[in-house]
Design an enzyme around this catalytic site. Structure first.
Site, mmCIF file in Angstrom:
data_model
loop_
_atom_site.group_PDB
_atom_site.id
_atom_site.type_symbol
_atom_site.label_atom_id
_atom_site.label_comp_id
_atom_site.label_asym_id
_atom_site.label_seq_id
_atom_site.Cartn_x
_atom_site.Cartn_y
_atom_site.Cartn_z
ATOM 1 N N HIS A 307 -13.403 8.403 -20.330
ATOM 2 C CA HIS A 307 -12.249 7.928 -21.081
ATOM 3 C C HIS A 307 -11.129 8.931 -20.913
ATOM 4 O O HIS A 307 -11.387 10.137 -20.864
ATOM 5 C CB HIS A 307 -12.589 7.775 -22.574
ATOM 6 C CG HIS A 307 -11.586 6.945 -23.298
ATOM 7 N ND1 HIS A 307 -10.422 7.471 -23.784
ATOM 8 C CD2 HIS A 307 -11.554 5.619 -23.574
ATOM 9 C CE1 HIS A 307 -9.720 6.510 -24.336
ATOM 10 N NE2 HIS A 307 -10.378 5.373 -24.219
ATOM 11 N N ASP A 364 -16.566 0.022 -24.130
ATOM 12 C CA ASP A 364 -16.874 -1.147 -23.319
ATOM 13 C C ASP A 364 -18.250 -1.107 -22.695
ATOM 14 O O ASP A 364 -18.688 -2.096 -22.107
ATOM 15 C CB ASP A 364 -15.795 -1.337 -22.254
ATOM 16 C CG ASP A 364 -14.530 -1.833 -22.896
ATOM 17 O OD1 ASP A 364 -14.656 -2.628 -23.843
ATOM 18 O OD2 ASP A 364 -13.442 -1.429 -22.497
HETATM 19 N N1 ACO Z 1 -18.123 7.400 -12.877
HETATM 20 C C1 ACO Z 1 -18.171 8.444 -12.026
HETATM 21 N N2 ACO Z 1 -17.271 9.448 -12.008
HETATM 22 C C2 ACO Z 1 -16.260 9.381 -12.881
HETATM 23 C C3 ACO Z 1 -16.142 8.328 -13.797
HETATM 24 C C4 ACO Z 1 -17.113 7.303 -13.778
HETATM 25 N N3 ACO Z 1 -17.047 6.278 -14.622
HETATM 26 N N4 ACO Z 1 -15.030 8.510 -14.554
HETATM 27 C C5 ACO Z 1 -14.481 9.643 -14.130
HETATM 28 N N5 ACO Z 1 -15.229 10.180 -13.127
HETATM 29 C C6 ACO Z 1 -14.980 11.464 -12.445
HETATM 30 C C7 ACO Z 1 -13.845 11.370 -11.457
HETATM 31 O O1 ACO Z 1 -14.304 11.017 -10.161
HETATM 32 C C8 ACO Z 1 -13.271 12.763 -11.512
HETATM 33 O O2 ACO Z 1 -14.131 13.602 -10.775
HETATM 34 P P1 ACO Z 1 -13.512 14.905 -10.007
HETATM 35 O O3 ACO Z 1 -12.982 15.785 -11.104
HETATM 36 O O4 ACO Z 1 -14.686 15.481 -9.282
HETATM 37 O O5 ACO Z 1 -12.460 14.375 -9.090
HETATM 38 C C9 ACO Z 1 -13.435 13.149 -12.993
HETATM 39 O O6 ACO Z 1 -14.569 12.388 -13.452
HETATM 40 C C10 ACO Z 1 -12.226 12.837 -13.855
HETATM 41 O O7 ACO Z 1 -11.887 11.478 -13.671
HETATM 42 P P2 ACO Z 1 -10.415 10.899 -13.791
HETATM 43 O O8 ACO Z 1 -10.343 9.599 -13.078
HETATM 44 O O9 ACO Z 1 -9.414 11.957 -13.418
HETATM 45 O O10 ACO Z 1 -10.312 10.685 -15.350
HETATM 46 P P3 ACO Z 1 -9.205 9.837 -16.049
HETATM 47 O O11 ACO Z 1 -9.052 10.387 -17.418
HETATM 48 O O12 ACO Z 1 -7.988 9.730 -15.206
HETATM 49 O O13 ACO Z 1 -9.838 8.362 -16.068
HETATM 50 C C11 ACO Z 1 -11.109 6.478 -16.704
HETATM 51 C C12 ACO Z 1 -10.446 7.793 -17.167
HETATM 52 C C13 ACO Z 1 -10.072 5.612 -15.941
HETATM 53 C C14 ACO Z 1 -11.531 5.688 -17.951
HETATM 54 C C15 ACO Z 1 -12.311 6.800 -15.802
HETATM 55 O O14 ACO Z 1 -13.245 7.604 -16.505
HETATM 56 C C16 ACO Z 1 -13.008 5.542 -15.250
HETATM 57 O O15 ACO Z 1 -12.579 5.013 -14.223
HETATM 58 N N6 ACO Z 1 -14.063 5.032 -15.973
HETATM 59 C C17 ACO Z 1 -14.729 3.813 -15.564
HETATM 60 C C18 ACO Z 1 -13.901 2.606 -16.023
HETATM 61 C C19 ACO Z 1 -13.976 2.375 -17.524
HETATM 62 O O16 ACO Z 1 -15.042 2.374 -18.116
HETATM 63 N N7 ACO Z 1 -12.797 2.104 -18.119
HETATM 64 C C20 ACO Z 1 -12.709 1.769 -19.564
HETATM 65 C C21 ACO Z 1 -11.964 2.816 -20.325
HETATM 66 S S1 ACO Z 1 -12.004 2.428 -22.035
HETATM 67 C C22 ACO Z 1 -10.827 1.291 -22.268
HETATM 68 O O17 ACO Z 1 -9.913 1.081 -21.514
HETATM 69 C C23 ACO Z 1 -10.956 0.524 -23.489
#
Ligand code: ACO
Length: 428
Positions: A307, A364
């Protein structure tokens, strides 16, 4: 605490005031940055460090896992309030009295009829259309059927628009689903509660009585409350920025629905279920998918994990996980998907990759499991999220207009070509 922050550029110091919020959060007020520095801007893609507004609606502390609407904790609201009370609270600032609540509900019911010509619009969509695309279009179409703009300074005008959209939106949600299923489009019943009516409108079969199930009603009420607002997320920021051009309320909401649709935001609940299904079809090997999620050469992400703001736990996920366990037990549902979900959760919570990046299950991860147990089709999950988020979007839109916020218009750092001469087509 100091009350200014200093930025030094080329040996020149510029001071900017610090602003403190109610919960001691601190912001650097850079409104005068460009003027003071001769055009310097801040660069913050994804706005990870940028506050776009001051807001009195929702407080969340991602480190401590706190979420409050207008000062009330999400745990208490999910436990004690109903969705309409929460909607009133988010939009107008206070919990309604009994009289206000009853009037609010009565007014919503009285405004719930959708112009019958909307059926013609629905008929024009192919059955294969994604419900979020249909819902966004229908919400936009409401603007055409209700062309007068809202005077936000008029309490009465604002109230009438709120009850109108809260009345019509569930009808559009139900019709979106029923059209896809080839079921007749109809209304529920004004004798029912708001959430009961949503369920009846969605599930009533033309040749059967619809019997309410209290467990399902309570679970949906809770789900809608948990989704009702989440401060300046992608869709809410969209609603505010569209509204900041003084576009109408319904047009702004339609844009918010489109923003919510994406799998990194509200679309994640559908993506979670599809991911769990895929793992099941592939033999249920959760370890294989954990490895894929960690592989930087593989675009796969564990949907429902991580998140932008919560870096400890998502308080909504905690509440919803409990609700999912209860609903499934009460309904006697034994779902292999749930076992896969629990397995993934355990592995992720103990995996250094996820622990280091503070990736926890979000709201979610579990909501889809409950929706599925209720019989809601997977591609309707994000629509249910939109139904819950509606009061938050309205409250944020209203606040933005009442605070007379300027039009939203970020800056950029240009990295394209410098000035060059035009070449006629023969010389390219
Ligand atoms: N699975 C695997 N790796 C992940 C995940 C995941 N679900 N989420 C983040 N990471 C990793 C990234 O690859 C990144 O790794 P790195 O530092 O080695 O490059 C690190 O964790 C940070 O990730 P970011 O994308 O920079 O985090 P950000 O805060 O921008 O993104 C997000 C948050 C979009 C929710 C992300 O965690 C994601 O894509 N999750 C899956 C989709 C999801 O469940 N979305 C619902 C959010 S809740 C809502 O909207 C109600």
């Amino acid at each position: 605490m100091a009350n200014t922050a200093t930025i030094e550029i080329d040996g020149q110091k510029h001071e900017f005031p610090l602003i403190e919020g109610t919960e001691n959060e601190v912001g650097i007020d850079i409104k005068s940055l460009r003027a003071a520095t001769g055009g310097c801007i801040t660069l913050d893609p994804g706005y990870k460090n940028t506050g776009s507004c001051e807001s009195g609606i929702t407080f969340l502390d991602g480190e401590k896992g706190i979420l409050r609407y207008r000062g009330y904790s999400i745990e208490e609201l999910a436990d004690k309030a109903d969705f309409l009370e929460v909607a009133f609270l988010l939009i107008f600032g206070e919990l309604p009295t009994k009289e206000q609540h009853d009037k609010f509900h009565a007014d919503i019911k009285s405004k719930s009829i959708v112009d019958d010509d909307v059926r013609k619009i629905i008929d024009a969509f192919p059955k294969s259309a994604h419900p979020m695309g249909v819902l966004s279009s229908l919400t936009s179409a409401l603007t055409a059927f209700n062309p007068s703009s809202v005077n936000v300074d008029s309490e009465e005008d604002m109230y009438n628009s709120v009850v109108k959209i809260l009345g019509k939106f569930p009808v559009l949600v139900a019709w979106t689903m029923r059209k896809k299923q080839g079921l007749p489009l109809d209304y529920g019943s004004n004798s029912l509660g708001y959430v009961e009516n949503v369920l009846k409108m969605m599930f009533k079969q033309p040749n059967e009585e619809y019997v309410q199930n209290k467990i399902i009603v309570d679970a949906l009420d809770k789900l809608l409350i948990l989704h009702a607002d989440h401060e300046q997320n992608c869709s809410t920021s969209t609603v505010r920025i569209v509204g900041s051009s003084h576009a109408g309320l319904f047009a702004s909401l339609s844009a918010g629905i489109s923003a919510l649709w994406g799998p990194l935001h509200g679309g994640a609940n559908q993506a979670v279920l599809e991911m769990l299904e895929a793992i099941k079809e592939d033999g249920g090997d959760t370890k294989k998918y954990m490895a894929k999620a960690k592989d930087k050469n593989d675009p796969f992400r564990l949907m429902g994990f991580g998140h932008r703001v919560y870096k400890n736990f998502d308080p909504r996920a905690k509440i919803i996980k409990k609700a999912a366990d209860e609903v499934l037990a009460d309904l006697g549902v034994e779902d292999p998907i749930l076992e896969i979900a629990k397995g993934l959760e355990q592995e992720a919570l103990n995996d250094p990759y996820f622990v280091k990046r503070k990736l926890y299950p979000n709201v979610d991860f579990y909501s889809g499991i409950i929706y599925r147990a209720m019989g809601i089709p997977t591609d309707m999950f994000t629509v249910m999220f939109a139904l819950g988020r509606l009061p938050g979007w309205i409250g944020q839109w209203r606040e933005m207009r009442l605070r007379k916020e300027p039009i939203g218009r970020p800056r950029q750092l240009y990295i394209g070509e410098k000035h060059r001469m035009f070449k006629s087509v023969e010389n390219r």
